[in-house]
Design a protein around this motif. Structure first.
Motif, PDB file in Angstrom:
ATOM      1  N   THR A   1      -3.090   6.973   3.119  1.00  0.00           N
ATOM      2  CA  THR A   1      -3.398   6.912   4.552  1.00  0.00           C
ATOM      3  C   THR A   1      -4.861   6.562   4.814  1.00  0.00           C
ATOM      4  OG1 THR A   1      -1.740   8.644   4.900  1.00  0.00           O
ATOM      5  CG2 THR A   1      -3.234   8.213   6.713  1.00  0.00           C
ATOM      6  N   PHE A   2      -5.725   6.879   3.865  1.00  0.00           N
ATOM      7  CA  PHE A   2      -7.154   6.729   4.122  1.00  0.00           C
ATOM      8  C   PHE A   2      -7.822   5.624   3.297  1.00  0.00           C
ATOM      9  CE2 PHE A   2      -6.018  11.119   5.165  1.00  0.00           C
ATOM     10  CZ  PHE A   2      -6.444  11.178   6.489  1.00  0.00           C
ATOM     11  N   HIS A   3      -7.040   4.901   2.512  1.00  0.00           N
ATOM     12  CA  HIS A   3      -7.566   3.788   1.730  1.00  0.00           C
ATOM     13  C   HIS A   3      -6.583   2.615   1.764  1.00  0.00           C
ATOM     14  CE1 HIS A   3      -9.453   7.411  -0.032  1.00  0.00           C
ATOM     15  NE2 HIS A   3     -10.519   6.629  -0.136  1.00  0.00           N
ATOM     16  N   PHE A   4      -7.136   1.429   1.582  1.00  0.00           N
ATOM     17  CA  PHE A   4      -6.272   0.250   1.528  1.00  0.00           C
ATOM     18  C   PHE A   4      -5.444   0.252   0.242  1.00  0.00           C
ATOM     19  CE2 PHE A   4      -9.421  -1.699   4.504  1.00  0.00           C
ATOM     20  CZ  PHE A   4      -8.522  -2.031   5.511  1.00  0.00           C
ATOM     21  N   SER A   5      -4.293  -0.371   0.338  1.00  0.00           N
ATOM     22  CA  SER A   5      -3.419  -0.566  -0.818  1.00  0.00           C
ATOM     23  C   SER A   5      -3.360  -2.058  -1.145  1.00  0.00           C
ATOM     24  CB  SER A   5      -2.006  -0.034  -0.522  1.00  0.00           C
ATOM     25  OG  SER A   5      -2.046   1.340  -0.203  1.00  0.00           O
ATOM     26  N   THR A   6      -2.878  -2.363  -2.335  1.00  0.00           N
ATOM     27  CA  THR A   6      -2.782  -3.761  -2.756  1.00  0.00           C
ATOM     28  C   THR A   6      -1.738  -4.495  -1.943  1.00  0.00           C
ATOM     29  OG1 THR A   6      -3.410  -3.179  -5.011  1.00  0.00           O
ATOM     30  CG2 THR A   6      -2.309  -5.284  -4.723  1.00  0.00           C
ATOM     31  N   ASN A   7      -2.113  -5.690  -1.504  1.00  0.00           N
ATOM     32  CA  ASN A   7      -1.182  -6.524  -0.752  1.00  0.00           C
ATOM     33  C   ASN A   7      -0.221  -7.209  -1.733  1.00  0.00           C
ATOM     34  OD1 ASN A   7       0.141  -8.352   0.880  1.00  0.00           O
ATOM     35  ND2 ASN A   7      -1.689  -8.988   1.986  1.00  0.00           N
ATOM     36  N   PRO A   8       1.079  -6.931  -1.675  1.00  0.00           N
ATOM     37  CA  PRO A   8       2.027  -7.495  -2.655  1.00  0.00           C
ATOM     38  C   PRO A   8       2.207  -9.014  -2.520  1.00  0.00           C
ATOM     39  CG  PRO A   8       3.215  -6.342  -0.907  1.00  0.00           C
ATOM     40  CD  PRO A   8       1.761  -6.071  -0.691  1.00  0.00           C
ATOM     41  N   ASP A   9       1.697  -9.591  -1.434  1.00  0.00           N
ATOM     42  CA  ASP A   9       1.836 -11.035  -1.237  1.00  0.00           C
ATOM     43  C   ASP A   9       0.598 -11.812  -1.686  1.00  0.00           C
ATOM     44  OD1 ASP A   9       4.375 -10.724  -0.108  1.00  0.00           O
ATOM     45  OD2 ASP A   9       3.535 -10.327   1.867  1.00  0.00           O
ATOM     46  N   TYR A  10      -0.306 -11.135  -2.401  1.00  0.00           N
ATOM     47  CA  TYR A  10      -1.545 -11.788  -2.853  1.00  0.00           C
ATOM     48  C   TYR A  10      -1.798 -11.479  -4.326  1.00  0.00           C
ATOM     49  CZ  TYR A  10      -3.171 -13.325   1.745  1.00  0.00           C
ATOM     50  OH  TYR A  10      -3.307 -13.968   2.962  1.00  0.00           O
ATOM     51  N   CYS A  11      -2.575 -12.374  -4.931  1.00  0.00           N
ATOM     52  CA  CYS A  11      -3.053 -12.157  -6.300  1.00  0.00           C
ATOM     53  C   CYS A  11      -4.547 -11.858  -6.259  1.00  0.00           C
ATOM     54  CB  CYS A  11      -2.841 -13.403  -7.164  1.00  0.00           C
ATOM     55  SG  CYS A  11      -1.116 -13.892  -7.398  1.00  0.00           S
ATOM     56  N   MET A  12      -4.997 -11.053  -7.213  1.00  0.00           N
ATOM     57  CA  MET A  12      -6.425 -10.805  -7.402  1.00  0.00           C
ATOM     58  C   MET A  12      -6.773 -11.362  -8.781  1.00  0.00           C
ATOM     59  SD  MET A  12      -9.354  -9.610  -6.528  1.00  0.00           S
ATOM     60  CE  MET A  12      -9.188  -8.435  -5.193  1.00  0.00           C
ATOM     61  N   ILE A  13      -7.335 -12.602  -8.791  1.00  0.00           N
ATOM     62  CA  ILE A  13      -7.591 -13.312 -10.046  1.00  0.00           C
ATOM     63  C   ILE A  13      -9.087 -13.611 -10.158  1.00  0.00           C
ATOM     64  CG2 ILE A  13      -7.034 -15.342 -11.442  1.00  0.00           C
ATOM     65  CD1 ILE A  13      -4.418 -15.563  -9.845  1.00  0.00           C
ATOM     66  N   ASN A  14      -9.697 -13.085 -11.213  1.00  0.00           N
ATOM     67  CA  ASN A  14     -11.124 -13.300 -11.457  1.00  0.00           C
ATOM     68  C   ASN A  14     -11.977 -12.941 -10.238  1.00  0.00           C
ATOM     69  OD1 ASN A  14     -10.489 -14.313 -14.024  1.00  0.00           O
ATOM     70  ND2 ASN A  14     -10.223 -16.385 -13.221  1.00  0.00           N
ATOM     71  N   GLY A  15     -11.595 -11.872  -9.564  1.00  0.00           N
ATOM     72  CA  GLY A  15     -12.354 -11.402  -8.404  1.00  0.00           C
ATOM     73  C   GLY A  15     -12.084 -12.160  -7.130  1.00  0.00           C
ATOM     74  N   HIS A  16     -11.123 -13.104  -7.157  1.00  0.00           N
ATOM     75  CA  HIS A  16     -10.797 -13.887  -5.973  1.00  0.00           C
ATOM     76  C   HIS A  16      -9.421 -13.492  -5.450  1.00  0.00           C
ATOM     77  CE1 HIS A  16     -14.272 -16.516  -6.494  1.00  0.00           C
ATOM     78  NE2 HIS A  16     -13.957 -16.612  -7.778  1.00  0.00           N
ATOM     79  N   CYS A  17      -9.334 -13.486  -4.127  1.00  0.00           N
ATOM     80  CA  CYS A  17      -8.083 -13.149  -3.464  1.00  0.00           C
ATOM     81  C   CYS A  17      -7.309 -14.438  -3.188  1.00  0.00           C
ATOM     82  CB  CYS A  17      -8.412 -12.420  -2.158  1.00  0.00           C
ATOM     83  SG  CYS A  17      -7.004 -11.573  -1.451  1.00  0.00           S
ATOM     84  N   VAL A  18      -6.093 -14.537  -3.739  1.00  0.00           N
ATOM     85  CA  VAL A  18      -5.318 -15.779  -3.644  1.00  0.00           C
ATOM     86  C   VAL A  18      -3.927 -15.457  -3.096  1.00  0.00           C
ATOM     87  CG1 VAL A  18      -4.480 -17.804  -4.889  1.00  0.00           C
ATOM     88  CG2 VAL A  18      -6.546 -16.631  -5.685  1.00  0.00           C
ATOM     89  N   LYS A  19      -3.533 -16.222  -2.098  1.00  0.00           N
ATOM     90  CA  LYS A  19      -2.226 -15.997  -1.488  1.00  0.00           C
ATOM     91  C   LYS A  19      -1.113 -16.472  -2.399  1.00  0.00           C
ATOM     92  CE  LYS A  19       0.275 -16.697   2.860  1.00  0.00           C
ATOM     93  NZ  LYS A  19       0.255 -17.356   4.191  1.00  0.00           N
ATOM     94  N   HIS A  20       0.002 -15.761  -2.370  1.00  0.00           N
ATOM     95  CA  HIS A  20       1.159 -16.132  -3.187  1.00  0.00           C
ATOM     96  C   HIS A  20       1.564 -17.591  -2.913  1.00  0.00           C
ATOM     97  CE1 HIS A  20       5.013 -15.823  -5.242  1.00  0.00           C
ATOM     98  NE2 HIS A  20       5.575 -16.355  -4.170  1.00  0.00           N
ATOM     99  N   GLY A  21       1.708 -18.366  -3.981  1.00  0.00           N
ATOM    100  CA  GLY A  21       2.103 -19.766  -3.844  1.00  0.00           C
ATOM    101  C   GLY A  21       0.935 -20.738  -3.826  1.00  0.00           C
TER     102      GLY A  21
END
Length: 280
Positions: A86-106
């Protein structure tokens, strides 16, 4: 203050607390009411009268309210998921975290168009696209041929990490050859992909013709040479026979002059002589 009232059944000397209200930070707040400018924090008398509660289906992160699955606009790899935290963000299942970069699925890699974010397979590394080979530093589409090496091509069903060899071809010393194409440096070798694809195979037809040529160039294939050798052989045989007859005649003459009897020893195969005893 509406949250305090007189209830003689409880006490006559003090205020009684209205159970339909919360008393938070010295303020009376009716059950179900939200905090000003923070709609996700509410008074819930069934949980706690003295602190704000987080509304169901919401997160309260860094003093801001988010609805479930609402994305962190400054970092879309994170979302509110109140069922997890409730008090922290969770990982977005529709995104990748690759080499410190946030990348959208696809989405594909900026460096390689055959690398893609597949958040549902592995959200931390680039995945290979289905219709591509990744050969060295190259992204090659399925079926695409090697530049300058026409017998090599990308075949994703065989090997995604290396070139595949076309049927009916050999690849020898970094050169493409078709089946039955001859080695120009040594014509008795040729490409036979059913035997070897990365080295030459022996050309049996060529080897047979080479052997025939050797025989043809032999002196024994020359009739004059053969005839000469034959005549010399006959002369040698006749000479040997004459010598043998001469020696026999000489022995026979000696026998007659000394009164010896000639007998034949079949075991030795030579005529020998046995002296006859003339005495009684």
């Amino acid at each position: 203050m509406v949250c305090l009232y007189c209830d003689t059944s409880l006490t006559r000397r003090n205020w009684s607390f209205n159970q339909d209200y919360c008393m938070i930070n010295g303020s009376c707040i009716r059950h179900g009411s939200s905090e000003q400018n923070k709609e996700c924090r509410v008074c819930d008398v069934h949980t706690n009268h003295s602190v704000w509660q987080i509304k169901n289906g919401h997160c309260y992160i860094q003093e801001s309210c988010f609805k479930d699955f609402e994305v962190n606009t400054s970092f879309p790899c994170q979302i509110c998921n109140s069922s997890k935290d409730t008090f922290h963000f969770s990982t977005n299942p529709d995104y990748c975290m690759i080499n410190g970069h946030c990348v959208k699925h696809g989405d594909t890699s900026q460096n390689k168009n055959c690398k893609v974010c597949n958040a549902y397979t592995n959200s931390t590394v680039w995945q290979q696209k289905d219709a591509y080979c990744n050969i060295g530093d190259l992204c090659v589409a399925d079926g695409q041929k090697n530049n300058g090496k026409s017998c090599l091509y990308c075949n994703t069903s065989l090997n995604r990490g290396n070139w595949s060899l076309s049927q009916g071809h050999c690849y020898i010393h970094e050169n493409c050859l078709k089946d039955f194409e001859i080695n120009l440096e040594f014509p008795c070798q040729f490409c036979n992909s059913s035997n070897h694809v990365y080295e030459f195979s022996p050309n049996s037809a060529c080897l047979s013709s080479k052997a025939a040529k050797v025989i043809e160039e032999s002196p024994f294939s020359n009739p004059t040479f053969v005839a000469t050798v034959s005549i010399i052989g006959i002369i040698c045989v006749i000479t040997i026979v004459i010598v043998i007859i001469y020696r026999i005649n000489m022995k026979w003459t000696d026998l007659c002059s000394t009164g010896n009897e000639a007998t034949y020893d079949g075991n030795v195969g030579l005529t020998i002589y046995k002296k006859i005893n003339t005495e009684d």
